[in-house]
Enzyme design. Structure first.
Site, mmCIF file in Angstrom:
data_model
loop_
_atom_site.group_PDB
_atom_site.id
_atom_site.type_symbol
_atom_site.label_atom_id
_atom_site.label_comp_id
_atom_site.label_asym_id
_atom_site.label_seq_id
_atom_site.Cartn_x
_atom_site.Cartn_y
_atom_site.Cartn_z
ATOM 1 N N LYS A 210 5.104 4.975 -10.168
ATOM 2 C CA LYS A 210 4.044 4.810 -9.414
ATOM 3 C C LYS A 210 2.727 4.457 -10.173
ATOM 4 O O LYS A 210 1.812 3.760 -10.002
ATOM 5 C CB LYS A 210 3.691 5.859 -8.427
ATOM 6 C CG LYS A 210 4.775 6.201 -7.573
ATOM 7 C CD LYS A 210 4.814 7.395 -6.921
ATOM 8 C CE LYS A 210 5.921 7.577 -5.594
ATOM 9 N NZ LYS A 210 6.207 9.037 -5.422
ATOM 10 N N GLU B 133 0.703 -1.191 0.071
ATOM 11 C CA GLU B 133 -0.115 -0.164 -0.024
ATOM 12 C C GLU B 133 1.011 1.205 0.099
ATOM 13 O O GLU B 133 0.492 2.298 -0.660
ATOM 14 C CB GLU B 133 -0.945 -0.038 1.423
ATOM 15 C CG GLU B 133 -1.883 1.321 1.302
ATOM 16 C CD GLU B 133 -2.683 1.205 0.033
ATOM 17 O OE1 GLU B 133 -3.927 0.332 0.063
ATOM 18 O OE2 GLU B 133 -2.389 1.961 -0.768
#
Ligand SMILES: NC(=O)c1ccc[n+]([C@@H]2O[C@H](COP(=O)([O-])OP(=O)(O)OC[C@H]3O[C@@H](n4cnc5c(N)ncnc54)[C@H](OP(=O)(O)O)[C@@H]3O)[C@@H](O)[C@H]2O)c1
Length: 437
Positions: free
Chosen positions: A207, A131
């Site tokens: 990302k 996460e």
């Protein structure tokens, strides 16, 4: 209560030290929420003697992260060293191969080896949670993987690099040049000594490759992303954007098109009244357009020890509870390959800033060249030399700012090449894509 989850942590830097402090503070609440305790039983870093401001007395020390990862004394290996190569890769592989769950915050490792590591986790029947790897404290991985498991995502875009957003915010608000803001960011510790990875968009691309996989079921593939950074953005662009009702942000965008998934990172004009335009300084944000819920925007800290540790800890809690989902939301065999989208085919609105030579007919010539490519203009701002500030009147040329309606990148490039050949402008045109929002 069930036996405590025994955790080994490799990496005791900004994130690792914050994680250990947070587990100590939240010990009871975590045990109540997870139905079992969470105990850090072993740690590893480079320098054993370093004062880290945390109490490591009850934890076994390892000099070698791979030995810690394989150790029988742990159930879960937490990798917080960073880097796409060894020892992070070897340690994560060793932990998964010996049947241990892994939690990591390492976007570089996942962007490069995410699919192979997910396949290994799947084969061993263990969790691989990450996460914190994208937008630190924002629970975007869970939102895409679990919260939106039943929604078809059409587009996801975000401000994923705090350094770039800080620089663009200062440039806009204080009318400063890129280089000055970068120096300040370095002085404040927001930018590395070598800022290329951040300001040229590569951190955002790593990302985005993970988010695109979660959103669209593609294989994580950083090389499939078109990347352009913010170093060419001038204060004049931010001022013009402001006047026209826009802000400039470095966005990572992944979108479903009829030709496949388009993934791109570039400076982007967003409407000033959109949620993402409100996100300033080092804060991160991600907007998801998905069937039935669009747009959903999550905003929060994208870096920092505590912010990142909070997401790492939520991943640890999932392991303690016995939850396990495929790392990218579906079995790795179902992830599809993605090709780099040719930007020539990109469709959207464009901001174009030209320095038009101050002679009769320049503007008409520019208009003709755009019309030849069937480009229609939403707005055009042209200042007479007398009205333009001294700073923008250069060598007998004045700025002309154009906002186009949706067109293709190919058309824009062709029109600007023709304008260049006509010798009615000086310097290189500035082009910024507009994202509808
Ligand atoms: N910092 C953030 O805001 C942030 C945000 C999101 C994600 N992340 C990710 O979180 C991870 C950790 O980042 P960080 O900022 O905490 O890094 P950091 O402060 O540089 O800490 C790295 C830690 O890893 C240890 N280490 C490095 N190489 C090692 C080796 N060969 N063997 C054993 N230990 C080794 C270091 O040991 P020593 O202390 O002894 O040198 C240090 O404790 C990275 O993947 C990063 O991308 C960080």
């Amino acid at each position: 209560m069930a036996q405590a989850l025994r955790v080994g942590v490799a990496g005791l830097g900004t994130v690792g030290a914050a994680l250990i402090a947070q587990i100590a503070r939240q010990r009871e609440a975590l045990a109540a929420r997870c139905g079992r305790g969470i105990e850090i039983v072993a740690v590893c870093a480079r320098s054993k003697g370093k004062d880290r401001g945390i109490d490591l007395k009850k934890m076994k020390w390892f000099d070698d992260p791979v030995a810690l990862a394989k150790s029988d004394g742990i159930d879960l290996f937490v990798e917080l060293m960073g880097g796409s190569g060894n020892p992070a890769k070897a340690a994560v592989e060793a932990a998964l191969s010996s049947g241990k769950a892994v939690v990591t915050a390492n976007k570089a490792l996942l962007a490069k080896h995410g699919v192979a590591l997910a396949a290994l986790a799947e084969k061993e029947g263990v969790a691989l949670n990450y996460e914190a790897a994208v937008a630190a404290a924002i629970p975007i991985v869970r939102t895409l993987r679990e919260g939106l498991a039943g929604n078809a995502v059409q587009r996801i875009y975000g401000i994923l690099n705090g350094t770039c957003n800080y620089i663009l915010t200062r440039m806009e608000q204080e009318k400063l040049a890129f280089a000055d803001c970068l120096k300040d960011a370095q002085r404040l510790g927001y930018a590395e000594a070598d800022p290329t990875f951040d300001v040229e968009g590569h951190d955002t691309a790593q990302k985005l490759s993970i988010l695109a996989s979660l959103a669209f079921g593609t294989k994580v593939d950083e090389s499939a992303i078109y990347v352009e950074g913010i170093s060419s953005i001038a204060p004049a662009d931010l001022a013009a954007a402001d006047e026209l009702g826009y802000r400039v942000k470095l966005l990572g965008v992944a979108v479903k098109t009829p030709k496949g998934i388009e993934q791109r990172v570039h400076p982007t004009m967003v409407r000033k009244d959109s949620a993402i335009a409100q996100v300033m300084n080092v804060t991160n944000a991600v907007t998801i357009d998905a069937e039935g819920i669009n747009p959903l925007t999550l905003i929060g800290p994208g870096a920092g020890g505590m912010a990142t540790a909070s997401s790492v800890l939520s991943d640890i809690a999932d392991v303690a509870r016995g939850l396990r989902v495929p790392p990218f939301g579906r079995p790795t065999a179902r992830l599809t390959s993605v090709r780099k989208a040719p930007m020539q085919r990109h469709e959207g609105g464009y901001y174009i800033r030209l320095q038009a030579r101050d002679k009769p007919g320049s503007a008409a010539r520019i208009a003709t060249r755009l019309a030849e490519q069937r480009i229609s203009l939403e707005s055009i701002v042209q200042r007479h030399p007398k009205e333009a500030p001294d700073s923008v009147v250069k060598g007998g040329s004045v700025p002309v700012i154009l906002i186009t309606y949706a067109t293709t990148e190919d058309a824009v490039r062709k029109a600007l090449a023709a304008v260049g050949r006509d010798r009615v402008i000086s310097g290189r045109p500035q082009v910024i894509r507009i994202e509808k929002n």
